[in-house]
Design a protein around this motif. Structure first.
Motif, PDB file in Angstrom:
ATOM      1  N   ASP A   1       0.865  -1.180   0.000  1.00  7.04           N
ATOM      2  CA  ASP A   1       0.000   0.000   0.000  1.00  7.04           C
ATOM      3  C   ASP A   1       0.903   1.233   0.000  1.00  7.04           C
ATOM      4  O   ASP A   1       1.278   1.751   1.050  1.00  7.04           O
ATOM      5  CB  ASP A   1      -0.908  -0.021   1.230  1.00  7.04           C
ATOM      6  CG  ASP A   1      -1.913   1.119   1.242  1.00  7.04           C
ATOM      7  OD1 ASP A   1      -1.773   2.064   0.431  1.00  7.04           O
ATOM      8  OD2 ASP A   1      -2.842   1.068   2.075  1.00  7.04           O
ATOM      9  N   SER A   2       1.274   1.691  -1.191  1.00  6.15           N
ATOM     10  CA  SER A   2       2.209   2.812  -1.319  1.00  6.15           C
ATOM     11  C   SER A   2       1.669   4.093  -0.692  1.00  6.15           C
ATOM     12  O   SER A   2       2.431   4.899  -0.153  1.00  6.15           O
ATOM     13  CB  SER A   2       2.538   3.066  -2.792  1.00  6.15           C
ATOM     14  OG  SER A   2       3.188   1.948  -3.332  1.00  6.15           O
ATOM     15  N   ALA A   3       0.364   4.294  -0.759  1.00  7.84           N
ATOM     16  CA  ALA A   3      -0.234   5.515  -0.211  1.00  7.84           C
ATOM     17  C   ALA A   3      -0.102   5.584   1.307  1.00  7.84           C
ATOM     18  O   ALA A   3       0.007   6.665   1.883  1.00  7.84           O
ATOM     19  CB  ALA A   3      -1.699   5.611  -0.614  1.00  7.84           C
ATOM     20  N   ALA A   4      -0.088   4.430   1.963  1.00  4.06           N
ATOM     21  CA  ALA A   4       0.011   4.390   3.427  1.00  4.06           C
ATOM     22  C   ALA A   4       1.447   4.197   3.908  1.00  4.06           C
ATOM     23  O   ALA A   4       1.716   4.237   5.102  1.00  4.06           O
ATOM     24  CB  ALA A   4      -0.871   3.264   3.970  1.00  4.06           C
ATOM     25  N   SER A   5       2.367   3.979   2.970  1.00  3.73           N
ATOM     26  CA  SER A   5       3.767   3.705   3.300  1.00  3.73           C
ATOM     27  C   SER A   5       4.639   4.938   3.104  1.00  3.73           C
ATOM     28  O   SER A   5       4.276   5.843   2.345  1.00  3.73           O
ATOM     29  CB  SER A   5       4.294   2.575   2.408  1.00  3.73           C
ATOM     30  OG  SER A   5       3.529   1.401   2.552  1.00  3.73           O
ATOM     31  N   THR A   6       5.773   4.957   3.796  1.00  7.85           N
ATOM     32  CA  THR A   6       6.733   6.062   3.631  1.00  7.85           C
ATOM     33  C   THR A   6       8.154   5.506   3.582  1.00  7.85           C
ATOM     34  O   THR A   6       8.473   4.529   4.262  1.00  7.85           O
ATOM     35  CB  THR A   6       6.640   7.081   4.781  1.00  7.85           C
ATOM     36  OG1 THR A   6       6.890   6.405   6.027  1.00  7.85           O
ATOM     37  CG2 THR A   6       5.273   7.743   4.831  1.00  7.85           C
ATOM     38  N   VAL A   7       8.980   6.143   2.765  1.00  9.07           N
ATOM     39  CA  VAL A   7      10.406   5.841   2.710  1.00  9.07           C
ATOM     40  C   VAL A   7      11.134   7.178   2.811  1.00  9.07           C
ATOM     41  O   VAL A   7      10.960   8.058   1.970  1.00  9.07           O
ATOM     42  CB  VAL A   7      10.791   5.115   1.407  1.00  9.07           C
ATOM     43  CG1 VAL A   7      12.305   4.909   1.349  1.00  9.07           C
ATOM     44  CG2 VAL A   7      10.075   3.771   1.302  1.00  9.07           C
ATOM     45  N   GLY A   8      11.896   7.340   3.859  1.00 11.92           N
ATOM     46  CA  GLY A   8      12.598   8.597   4.082  1.00 11.92           C
ATOM     47  C   GLY A   8      14.060   8.370   4.381  1.00 11.92           C
ATOM     48  O   GLY A   8      14.538   7.236   4.409  1.00 11.92           O
ATOM     49  N   PHE A   9      14.770   9.468   4.594  1.00 13.47           N
ATOM     50  CA  PHE A   9      16.185   9.374   4.927  1.00 13.47           C
ATOM     51  C   PHE A   9      16.601  10.524   5.818  1.00 13.47           C
ATOM     52  O   PHE A   9      15.963  11.571   5.872  1.00 13.47           O
ATOM     53  CB  PHE A   9      17.035   9.334   3.656  1.00 13.47           C
ATOM     54  CG  PHE A   9      16.815  10.500   2.734  1.00 13.47           C
ATOM     55  CD1 PHE A   9      17.612  11.637   2.812  1.00 13.47           C
ATOM     56  CD2 PHE A   9      15.814  10.466   1.784  1.00 13.47           C
ATOM     57  CE1 PHE A   9      17.420  12.712   1.955  1.00 13.47           C
ATOM     58  CE2 PHE A   9      15.609  11.534   0.923  1.00 13.47           C
ATOM     59  CZ  PHE A   9      16.419  12.659   1.004  1.00 13.47           C
ATOM     60  N   ARG A  10      17.686  10.292   6.519  1.00  9.57           N
ATOM     61  CA  ARG A  10      18.214  11.283   7.468  1.00  9.57           C
ATOM     62  C   ARG A  10      19.721  11.369   7.243  1.00  9.57           C
ATOM     63  O   ARG A  10      20.393  10.347   7.153  1.00  9.57           O
ATOM     64  CB  ARG A  10      17.891  10.852   8.886  1.00  9.57           C
ATOM     65  CG  ARG A  10      18.351  11.799   9.964  1.00  9.57           C
ATOM     66  CD  ARG A  10      17.763  11.402  11.309  1.00  9.57           C
ATOM     67  NE  ARG A  10      16.316  11.598  11.268  1.00  9.57           N
ATOM     68  CZ  ARG A  10      15.415  10.661  11.601  1.00  9.57           C
ATOM     69  NH1 ARG A  10      15.810   9.473  12.002  1.00  9.57           N
ATOM     70  NH2 ARG A  10      14.131  10.916  11.517  1.00  9.57           N
TER      71      ARG A  10
END
Length: 192
Positions: free
Chosen positions: A32-41
């Motif tokens: 579920d791409s709309a409910a998922s997140t991929v981030g970075f720091r």
């Protein structure tokens, strides 16, 4: 001052799909791409900054009763990077960073899942960014549910292993070499 892009690594986050086990008698297979997140720091001149990837896709198979049989492929179109500024986004696409003209997609393919206990798993696989392939592994926490499951984790990478930030940007004095990919992935069950 602009914020350079350091994170194709984020896609490593998607790797998490290849993880996990639990008590639900459900096989998950739809991201579920709309409910998922991929981030970075990352850190630039001593200041911690966050970014994210606006788009990503994945194929996965995960049966909580057989986590060792899980498989995942996640692809992140790098042109969708969001560093927080338009200037940073443009620079992230340049040859010295992700070189999105030659390498438009970062890709993770899982190779194995190891149970760690208490709904935690270690996911191993291959991460490809900017034409550079590296074996990676990272812990993932699986939270089961009847209508969806979530996979949360992070992976710390050295950006220089992937040729991210070349030339004047290769020094850790301006931008730290370590980049943390953080992800929250939601998967839905396969149709019966």
């Amino acid at each position: 001052m602009h914020r350079p892009p350091l994170t194709r690594l984020a896609l490593a986050g998607a790797l998490a799909f290849g993880t996990a086990g639990g008590a639900w008698a459900v096989e998950y297979g739809t991201l579920d791409s709309a409910a998922s997140t991929v981030g970075f720091r990352f850190s630039q001149m001593g200041v911690t900054l966050d970014g994210q990837f606006k788009r990503f896709s994945g194929q996965l198979r995960f049966d909580p009763a057989k986590p060792e049989a899980a498989s995942t492929t996640v692809e992140v179109p790098l042109s969708g990077i969001d560093t927080g500024t338009a200037e940073g986004n443009d620079e992230a696409k340049a040859k010295t960073w992700f070189d999105t003209a030659a390498h438009p997609v970062a890709r993770f393919v899982s190779s194995g899942v190891k149970p760690l206990g208490a709904n935690r798993y270690e996911v191993a696989g291959e991460l490809t960014i900017k034409g550079n392939r590296r074996a990676v592994s990272f812990p993932v926490t699986y939270t089961p549910g009847p209508s969806a499951a979530s996979f949360d984790g992070s992976l710390t990478l050295n950006r220089t292993d992937f040729g991210i930030g070349e030339g004047e940007w290769s020094s850790a004095e301006i931008v730290a070499h370590k980049v943390e990919v953080v992800f929250h992935l939601v998967a839905k069950p396969l149709a019966p």
